[in-house]
Scaffold this motif. Structure first.
Motif, PDB file in Angstrom:
ATOM      1  N   ALA A   1       0.825  -1.206   0.000  1.00 38.47           N
ATOM      2  CA  ALA A   1       0.000   0.000   0.000  1.00 38.47           C
ATOM      3  C   ALA A   1       0.857   1.254   0.000  1.00 38.47           C
ATOM      4  N   THR A   2       1.965   1.202   0.740  1.00 41.08           N
ATOM      5  CA  THR A   2       2.844   2.373   0.793  1.00 41.08           C
ATOM      6  C   THR A   2       3.549   2.597  -0.548  1.00 41.08           C
ATOM      7  N   VAL A   3       4.037   1.503  -1.152  1.00 37.72           N
ATOM      8  CA  VAL A   3       4.737   1.602  -2.437  1.00 37.72           C
ATOM      9  C   VAL A   3       3.801   2.116  -3.523  1.00 37.72           C
ATOM     10  N   SER A   4       2.519   1.749  -3.431  1.00 39.60           N
ATOM     11  CA  SER A   4       1.554   2.185  -4.453  1.00 39.60           C
ATOM     12  C   SER A   4       1.388   3.701  -4.478  1.00 39.60           C
ATOM     13  N   LYS A   5       1.742   4.358  -3.378  1.00 39.48           N
ATOM     14  CA  LYS A   5       1.597   5.817  -3.310  1.00 39.48           C
ATOM     15  C   LYS A   5       2.843   6.562  -3.803  1.00 39.48           C
ATOM     16  N   ILE A   6       3.909   5.818  -4.105  1.00 40.01           N
ATOM     17  CA  ILE A   6       5.143   6.467  -4.592  1.00 40.01           C
ATOM     18  C   ILE A   6       4.918   6.978  -6.005  1.00 40.01           C
ATOM     19  N   VAL A   7       5.337   8.223  -6.248  1.00 38.16           N
ATOM     20  CA  VAL A   7       5.217   8.835  -7.574  1.00 38.16           C
ATOM     21  C   VAL A   7       6.617   9.016  -8.150  1.00 38.16           C
ATOM     22  N   VAL A   8       6.825   8.454  -9.327  1.00 38.85           N
ATOM     23  CA  VAL A   8       8.108   8.613 -10.021  1.00 38.85           C
ATOM     24  C   VAL A   8       7.834   9.093 -11.436  1.00 38.85           C
TER      25      VAL A   8
END
Length: 478
Positions: free
Chosen positions: A432-439
């Motif tokens: 869930a945390t990784v899904s919020k990362i924006v690159v």
């Protein structure tokens, strides 16, 4: 009257779509927005800063540097009417064709030219200097562009023919002004013949014009002259005057071997006047070569132009030289210029051979500044994306450490009741945390790779949980 019955179908008027013209500011915003979406704001700012800094450095370099060839040149020549002064005028005319303005400074002759070149307070670039003038002077700051001509020493005298220079002992000798090439060479030759001041010989150094008059009026017995400090008109006058003889250096070979900078020269019979047969016999003379001396730091383009002028002026045949004999690369007391070495080997540089002088100067100046900066910018522009990718990858890689910890615990505590379920909950939080990362889109492969590995670890944990008959928590993606 006929009535036209038009169909009742509606008529649609289709107008061409108007083309929206964006202002430069709007275009810039649109372009920067697309680049930011693709590569990220940080990378775009880094690359823009590098490019902007490079452009500013280039402009600053163009403003501060003097890589372009100067358009002015100062030559120290000789007295009015002398060979040196007339040669400087011809150089001035030739360089003017290339847009270079030449300022000619009159001087007392060769030695005066040397002193000016050595004196940094004097605004002088090049000058004519006779071989043998250097003596003990420190010439590290000077360069020779080569020898451009011979400068014969002429000795005029009255009365009976004198076969040797020692025959003038005890007489009144005009040896030229102090500081001229004539004066120094005459003293050296007289000393070789045992004639020194104080032995009964009167050595005079009057002004050149008065010296010729003094010989004609029988106020002196002999006159030593050279073209560096004497008008050619006066020399011609002496050669055409009855009872005035031109001394024949019968020992010319010996002088040339005893004095390294002297050359044996032959003035052929009738060489000055065929109709009047002047001189009446072949006359042997001696003389040094004239060198074109420049200060260290003379721009290569000006060096090339001077040598081009020297070829045009001195390359033709004359009384004492063959066609193409001068200018010549011959080292004497002053070291040779590296630019002169290049010119004699291959001619003018490609840039100044291809383009007009003014345009070649601008291009040379631009290349001298831009090329080094481009060589620095290329690695910088390559390194910036690599550093930015490393920063993004570092932020992603820390989640791999979490995955490793979860896998190790799953293997080490496989038999612990409820451990697999706990690890699955932790993994769900990580996902869930990784899904919020924006690159940026250009680095999306790193994020999708991480999420694929999370799914791989989840599938293994679910398999272990199923084999242990433990309840499996729902997949966050469901």
């Amino acid at each position: 009257m006929a009535v036209l019955d038009w169909p009742a179908c509606p008529i649609r008027l289709i107008l061409p779509r108007s083309r929206v013209v964006l202002s430069p500011r709007q275009l810039f915003k649109r372009l920067s927005g697309r680049l930011t979406a693709l590569f990220g704001r940080g990378l775009v700012l880094s690359m823009s800063s590098i490019l902007l800094g490079g452009v500013l450095l280039m402009l600053l370099g163009l403003w501060l540097t003097n890589a372009a060839a100067p358009t002015t040149l100062t030559i120290t020549s000789g007295p009015p009417g002398s060979v040196f002064q007339k040669t400087a005028v011809r150089y001035q005319q030739i360089l003017a064709r290339e847009g270079v303005k030449v300022k000619i400074l009159p001087s007392d002759g060769s030695l005066d030219n040397l002193h000016r070149l050595l004196d940094r307070r004097q605004t002088v670039d090049v000058g004519f200097v006779l071989g043998g003038e250097v003596a003990n002077a420190d010439t590290k700051s000077l360069m020779s562009l080569g020898s451009i001509s011979y400068q014969p020493l002429m000795v005029f005298y009255r009365g009976a023919v004198r076969p040797l220079l020692s025959d003038f002992k005890g007489q009144r000798l005009e040896i030229g002004e102090a500081g001229s090439g004539t004066h120094n060479l005459a003293l050296a030759l007289l000393k070789l013949n045992g004639i020194t001041p104080g032995d009964g010989t009167v050595l005079l150094d009057t002004v050149a014009g008065n010296a010729v008059k003094a010989l004609l009026d029988n106020q002196v017995d002999a006159l030593f002259v050279m073209g560096d400090s004497t008008s050619t008109d006066l020399l011609r006058q002496l050669l055409h005057t009855p009872d005035i003889h031109l001394f024949n250096f019968a020992q010319a070979d010996a002088y040339a071997r005893r004095v390294s900078y002297l050359n044996k020269l032959t003035l052929p019979r009738g060489g000055l006047d065929l109709g009047k047969d002047i001189p009446e016999t072949d006359t042997q003379l001696i003389g040094p070569t004239v060198e074109l001396i420049a200060r260290e730091g003379l721009h290569p383009a000006l060096s090339d132009l001077l040598l081009e002028a020297a070829r045009e002026v001195h390359g033709k045949p004359g009384l004492f030289k063959k066609a193409g004999e001068f200018p010549v690369l011959a080292e004497h007391e002053i070291r040779l210029s590296p630019d002169a070495h290049r010119y004699y080997a291959s001619g003018k540089s490609w840039l100044y051979r291809t383009f007009p002088f003014w345009l070649a100067g601008l291009v040379a100046r631009a290349l001298a500044v831009i090329l080094p900066l481009v060589l620095l910018l290329i690695p910088a522009l390559k390194v910036a994306p690599a550093i930015y990718r490393w920063r993004i990858q570092s932020g992603i890689n820390r989640w791999y450490r979490v995955l490793f910890d979860i896998e190790r615990e799953a293997v080490a505590q496989r038999t612990v009741p409820g451990k697999q379920q706990e690890l699955l909950h932790r993994l769900a939080h990580v996902d869930a945390t990784v899904s919020k990362i924006v690159v940026p889109a250009a680095f999306g492969d790193l994020l999708y790779e991480l999420r694929g590995h999370i799914d791989f670890v989840r599938s293994r944990l679910q398999a272990d949980a199923a084999s242990a008959d433990l309840p499996v928590p729902p997949d966050p993606a469901d």
